[in-house]
Design a protein around this motif. Structure first.
Motif, PDB file in Angstrom:
ATOM      1  N   THR A 230     -11.924  20.178  10.762  1.00 45.63           N
ATOM      2  CA  THR A 230     -12.356  21.203   9.928  1.00 45.63           C
ATOM      3  C   THR A 230     -11.823  21.482   8.107  1.00 45.63           C
ATOM      4  O   THR A 230     -11.635  22.454   7.862  1.00 45.63           O
ATOM      5  N   GLY A 231     -11.701  19.683   8.094  1.00 47.08           N
ATOM      6  CA  GLY A 231     -11.744  20.042   5.984  1.00 47.08           C
ATOM      7  C   GLY A 231     -10.411  19.262   5.752  1.00 47.08           C
ATOM      8  O   GLY A 231     -10.090  19.076   4.887  1.00 47.08           O
ATOM      9  N   VAL A 232      -9.809  18.559   7.016  1.00 46.75           N
ATOM     10  CA  VAL A 232      -8.538  17.722   6.442  1.00 46.75           C
ATOM     11  C   VAL A 232      -7.370  18.794   6.210  1.00 46.75           C
ATOM     12  O   VAL A 232      -6.782  18.403   4.957  1.00 46.75           O
ATOM     13  N   GLN A 233      -6.795  19.109   6.265  1.00 46.17           N
ATOM     14  CA  GLN A 233      -5.972  20.436   6.358  1.00 46.17           C
ATOM     15  C   GLN A 233      -4.632  19.421   7.244  1.00 46.17           C
ATOM     16  O   GLN A 233      -5.239  18.915   8.315  1.00 46.17           O
ATOM     17  N   ARG A 234      -3.705  19.579   6.444  1.00 41.62           N
ATOM     18  CA  ARG A 234      -2.417  18.741   6.916  1.00 41.62           C
ATOM     19  C   ARG A 234      -1.805  19.063   8.383  1.00 41.62           C
ATOM     20  O   ARG A 234      -2.301  20.726   8.806  1.00 41.62           O
TER      21      ARG A 234
ATOM     22  N   PRO B 163       4.662  11.594   4.824  1.00 41.26           N
ATOM     23  CA  PRO B 163       4.785  12.122   3.708  1.00 41.26           C
ATOM     24  C   PRO B 163       4.326  11.646   2.008  1.00 41.26           C
ATOM     25  O   PRO B 163       3.733  10.526   2.965  1.00 41.26           O
ATOM     26  N   ALA B 164       3.659  12.239   1.536  1.00 40.72           N
ATOM     27  CA  ALA B 164       2.923  12.155   0.477  1.00 40.72           C
ATOM     28  C   ALA B 164       1.818  12.141   0.118  1.00 40.72           C
ATOM     29  O   ALA B 164       1.103  11.792  -0.416  1.00 40.72           O
ATOM     30  N   VAL B 165       1.015  12.863   1.379  1.00 43.30           N
ATOM     31  CA  VAL B 165      -0.025  12.179   1.622  1.00 43.30           C
ATOM     32  C   VAL B 165      -1.024  13.679   1.114  1.00 43.30           C
ATOM     33  O   VAL B 165      -0.240  14.410   1.059  1.00 43.30           O
ATOM     34  N   ARG B 166      -2.139  13.142   0.057  1.00 42.24           N
ATOM     35  CA  ARG B 166      -3.040  14.854  -0.466  1.00 42.24           C
ATOM     36  C   ARG B 166      -3.609  14.697   1.158  1.00 42.24           C
ATOM     37  O   ARG B 166      -4.850  14.090   1.560  1.00 42.24           O
TER      38      ARG B 166
ATOM     39  N   ALA C 189       6.996  17.073  -6.490  1.00 39.07           N
ATOM     40  CA  ALA C 189       6.721  16.242  -5.788  1.00 39.07           C
ATOM     41  C   ALA C 189       5.210  16.966  -5.144  1.00 39.07           C
ATOM     42  O   ALA C 189       4.504  17.255  -3.886  1.00 39.07           O
ATOM     43  N   PRO C 190       3.886  16.260  -5.362  1.00 38.05           N
ATOM     44  CA  PRO C 190       2.800  16.143  -5.126  1.00 38.05           C
ATOM     45  C   PRO C 190       2.548  15.513  -3.787  1.00 38.05           C
ATOM     46  O   PRO C 190       2.925  14.489  -3.108  1.00 38.05           O
ATOM     47  N   GLY C 191       1.484  15.617  -2.415  1.00 39.59           N
ATOM     48  CA  GLY C 191       1.363  15.678  -1.396  1.00 39.59           C
ATOM     49  C   GLY C 191       2.331  16.022  -0.409  1.00 39.59           C
ATOM     50  O   GLY C 191       2.828  16.371  -0.912  1.00 39.59           O
ATOM     51  N   ASN C 192       2.610  15.947   1.084  1.00 39.72           N
ATOM     52  CA  ASN C 192       2.749  16.182   2.054  1.00 39.72           C
ATOM     53  C   ASN C 192       4.107  15.950   1.481  1.00 39.72           C
ATOM     54  O   ASN C 192       4.893  14.924   1.311  1.00 39.72           O
ATOM     55  N   VAL C 193       5.298  16.910   1.842  1.00 41.75           N
ATOM     56  CA  VAL C 193       6.556  16.894   1.377  1.00 41.75           C
ATOM     57  C   VAL C 193       6.765  15.703   2.568  1.00 41.75           C
ATOM     58  O   VAL C 193       7.200  15.646   4.093  1.00 41.75           O
TER      59      VAL C 193
ATOM     60  N   ARG D  65       3.248 -10.867  10.148  1.00 46.04           N
ATOM     61  CA  ARG D  65       3.491 -11.261   8.457  1.00 46.04           C
ATOM     62  C   ARG D  65       4.029 -10.335   7.313  1.00 46.04           C
ATOM     63  O   ARG D  65       2.869  -9.420   7.887  1.00 46.04           O
ATOM     64  N   GLN D  66       4.989  -9.724   7.341  1.00 51.91           N
ATOM     65  CA  GLN D  66       5.025  -8.647   6.378  1.00 51.91           C
ATOM     66  C   GLN D  66       4.984  -8.289   5.532  1.00 51.91           C
ATOM     67  O   GLN D  66       4.336  -9.189   4.482  1.00 51.91           O
ATOM     68  N   VAL D  67       4.020  -7.098   4.984  1.00 56.49           N
ATOM     69  CA  VAL D  67       3.969  -7.008   3.687  1.00 56.49           C
ATOM     70  C   VAL D  67       4.874  -5.805   3.539  1.00 56.49           C
ATOM     71  O   VAL D  67       5.017  -4.940   4.453  1.00 56.49           O
ATOM     72  N   PRO D  68       4.673  -5.421   2.081  1.00 58.08           N
ATOM     73  CA  PRO D  68       5.415  -4.213   1.688  1.00 58.08           C
ATOM     74  C   PRO D  68       3.928  -2.763   2.042  1.00 58.08           C
ATOM     75  O   PRO D  68       2.888  -2.987   2.195  1.00 58.08           O
ATOM     76  N   VAL D  69       4.077  -1.626   1.560  1.00 61.03           N
ATOM     77  CA  VAL D  69       3.832  -0.491   2.216  1.00 61.03           C
ATOM     78  C   VAL D  69       2.950  -0.723   1.359  1.00 61.03           C
ATOM     79  O   VAL D  69       1.548   0.270   1.496  1.00 61.03           O
ATOM     80  N   GLU D  70       2.840  -0.816  -0.078  1.00 60.52           N
ATOM     81  CA  GLU D  70       1.466  -0.747  -1.401  1.00 60.52           C
ATOM     82  C   GLU D  70       0.215  -1.400  -0.483  1.00 60.52           C
ATOM     83  O   GLU D  70      -0.320  -0.705  -1.313  1.00 60.52           O
ATOM     84  N   ASP D  71       0.889  -2.806   0.199  1.00 56.79           N
ATOM     85  CA  ASP D  71      -0.987  -2.967   0.824  1.00 56.79           C
ATOM     86  C   ASP D  71      -1.526  -1.727   1.152  1.00 56.79           C
ATOM     87  O   ASP D  71      -2.747  -1.520   1.487  1.00 56.79           O
ATOM     88  N   TYR D  72      -0.693  -1.585   2.119  1.00 57.11           N
ATOM     89  CA  TYR D  72      -1.371  -0.093   3.050  1.00 57.11           C
ATOM     90  C   TYR D  72      -1.737   0.633   2.597  1.00 57.11           C
ATOM     91  O   TYR D  72      -3.037   2.057   2.421  1.00 57.11           O
ATOM     92  N   LEU D  73      -0.928   1.131   1.332  1.00 52.90           N
ATOM     93  CA  LEU D  73      -1.567   2.846   0.758  1.00 52.90           C
ATOM     94  C   LEU D  73      -1.938   2.185  -0.694  1.00 52.90           C
ATOM     95  O   LEU D  73      -3.007   3.281  -0.480  1.00 52.90           O
ATOM     96  N   VAL D  74      -2.955   1.400  -0.528  1.00 52.86           N
ATOM     97  CA  VAL D  74      -3.188   1.379  -2.250  1.00 52.86           C
ATOM     98  C   VAL D  74      -4.963   1.336  -1.733  1.00 52.86           C
ATOM     99  O   VAL D  74      -5.549   1.185  -2.740  1.00 52.86           O
ATOM    100  N   LEU D  75      -5.041   1.258  -1.051  1.00 54.14           N
ATOM    101  CA  LEU D  75      -6.558   1.181  -0.204  1.00 54.14           C
ATOM    102  C   LEU D  75      -7.463   2.561   0.551  1.00 54.14           C
ATOM    103  O   LEU D  75      -8.591   2.832   0.518  1.00 54.14           O
ATOM    104  N   GLN D  76      -6.308   3.665   0.182  1.00 57.72           N
ATOM    105  CA  GLN D  76      -6.880   4.840   0.317  1.00 57.72           C
ATOM    106  C   GLN D  76      -6.424   5.775  -0.438  1.00 57.72           C
ATOM    107  O   GLN D  76      -5.545   5.736  -0.958  1.00 57.72           O
ATOM    108  N   ARG D  77      -7.802   6.876  -0.380  1.00 55.87           N
ATOM    109  CA  ARG D  77      -7.754   7.594  -2.062  1.00 55.87           C
ATOM    110  C   ARG D  77      -6.520   8.730  -1.611  1.00 55.87           C
ATOM    111  O   ARG D  77      -6.443   9.387  -2.440  1.00 55.87           O
ATOM    112  N   ARG D  78      -6.215   9.247  -0.375  1.00 56.99           N
ATOM    113  CA  ARG D  78      -5.165  10.087  -0.250  1.00 56.99           C
ATOM    114  C   ARG D  78      -3.813   9.801  -0.872  1.00 56.99           C
ATOM    115  O   ARG D  78      -3.309  10.457  -0.993  1.00 56.99           O
TER     116      ARG D  78
END
Length: 375
Positions: A177-181, A187-190, A200-204, A298-311
């Motif tokens: 329906t258009g990527v609504q929350r 949190p923090a997702v656009r 405080a941009p994105g989801n609270v 093999r633990q990775v920082p969350v940045e590795d996951y976040l940075v691949l997504q435009r949201r």
């Protein structure tokens, strides 16, 4: 507590050098290793969601649904029975059954957005009244139909003890329906309703529902989480759930390239990074008690996951938002502590990394330049 990783043996090497195709996969010399073949790799799979549907390229939900229902159908048939599926309104229904066409190759009922658990309950009750205990019932829906709109019906199904396996394909928003929350949006997702604007941009932070844990609170026979990055784990959990009776719940993490702004080729990689960062804990529980976890190899920082997504792009551009990234890392760290996801040196990888070469790419720190560009 036990671990749920699959123990296998690394392929035997001759004195000469062994060459591999598709490095990091289960393929060796263009053939799948017999000991790691999945049901999905079999020519005899049921192919319950067949070709011709209209899912986006790289759709995690299409992958998840096909894996789940092929495994559930196989389990039902091995027990001498069959399967009927009830589908909530959502992406899965929209792309698979545009009237008068259908990509489903099993008995399939479409209900409203929020009442799939109730309809499945009715189907199970009707079959029981007719004495057809050979036909099993699986209900399925997205996170909007499960976490939000259909949550009351789902809780009722749990507390009544109805004999239904419910599967939620979680892509963390209302995509069709258009990527609504939704209540599963992190949190923090656009999204279309949580824009990347303001202080405080994105989801609270602090909102949303952890439905697997809520299902555990009902003390139903079986609750599990899984991702499309570990097909063997997903198939095993579906087969085990089908061996039980009563209400059962499986929550499957399914990346959405369209809604997440990720490359379609990154669907499985993103799902794997969600697990390896600790943001999506993979576990199973019976009657309210955690009985097994998939440890982080093999633990990775969350940045590795976040940075691949435009949201999440607003966390990195125009300036890096260290504070918000740290808060997301704290969520992952809490999951790791809560489920004991680290400290399993005895966990055996599916394939030896040194053999497959997986260590050179999987879990590696993602490069900002590899993230999808803003339109």
């Amino acid at each position: 507590m036990t671990t749920s990783t699959t123990a296998t043996t690394a392929p035997q090497q001759s004195e000469g050098r062994t060459r591999f195709y598709q490095v990091g996969s289960f393929a060796v010399g263009n053939r799948l290793l017999p000991e790691v073949r999945s049901l999905q790799s079999s020519r005899e799979r049921n192919n319950t969601l067949t070709s011709g549907h209209r899912a986006c390229q790289g759709c995690g939900e299409a992958l998840g649904a096909r894996y789940v229902l092929d495994a559930a159908t196989a389990a039902a048939e091995q027990a001498g029975g069959s399967l009927v599926t009830v589908n909530a309104t959502g992406c899965l229904e929209v792309f698979s059954s545009p009237y008068p066409e259908s990509a489903w190759r099993l008995p399939w009922l479409h209900s409203l957005f929020g009442n799939a658990p109730a309809v499945a309950t009715g189907v199970a009750a009707g079959l029981r009244a007719k004495g057809r205990d050979d036909i099993r019932v699986v209900a399925q829906g997205g996170d909007g139909g499960t976490v939000d709109i259909g949550f009351g019906c789902l809780s009722g199904m749990f507390e009544r003890g109805d004999d239904v396996l419910y599967v939620c394909y979680d892509n963390q928003a209302y995509m069709n329906t258009g990527v609504q929350r939704s209540g599963a949006t992190p949190p923090a997702v656009r999204t279309a309703t949580t824009q990347a604007v303001g202080d405080a941009p994105g989801n609270v932070f602090g909102q949303g529902k952890d439905v697997p844990r809520i299902a555990m609170a009902h003390e139903i026979p079986y609750v599990a989480t899984a991702t499309v990055a570990d097909l063997h784990d997903l198939e095993r959990k579906v087969a085990y759930a089908m061996s039980l009776h009563g209400p059962r719940y499986i929550h499957v993490f399914v990346p959405c390239p369209l809604g997440w702004g990720s490359k379609s080729s990154h669907t499985v990689r993103i799902a794997r990074l969600a697990v390896e960062s600790g943001l999506f804990p993979v576990f199973e529980a019976e009657h309210g008690e955690v009985t097994g976890v998939s440890p982080i190899r093999r633990q990775v920082p969350v940045e590795d996951y976040l940075v691949l997504q435009r949201r999440y792009a607003h966390l990195f551009r125009p300036t890096r938002d260290e504070q918000t990234i740290a808060r997301i890392q704290a969520i992952a760290d809490r999951n790791i502590r809560r489920y004991g996801l680290l400290g399993h040196p005895d966990a055996v990888p599916v394939l030896n990394d040194e053999v497959t070469g997986a260590a050179s790419t999987l879990g590696a720190r993602a490069d900002l330049n590899d993230a999808p560009k803003e339109d």
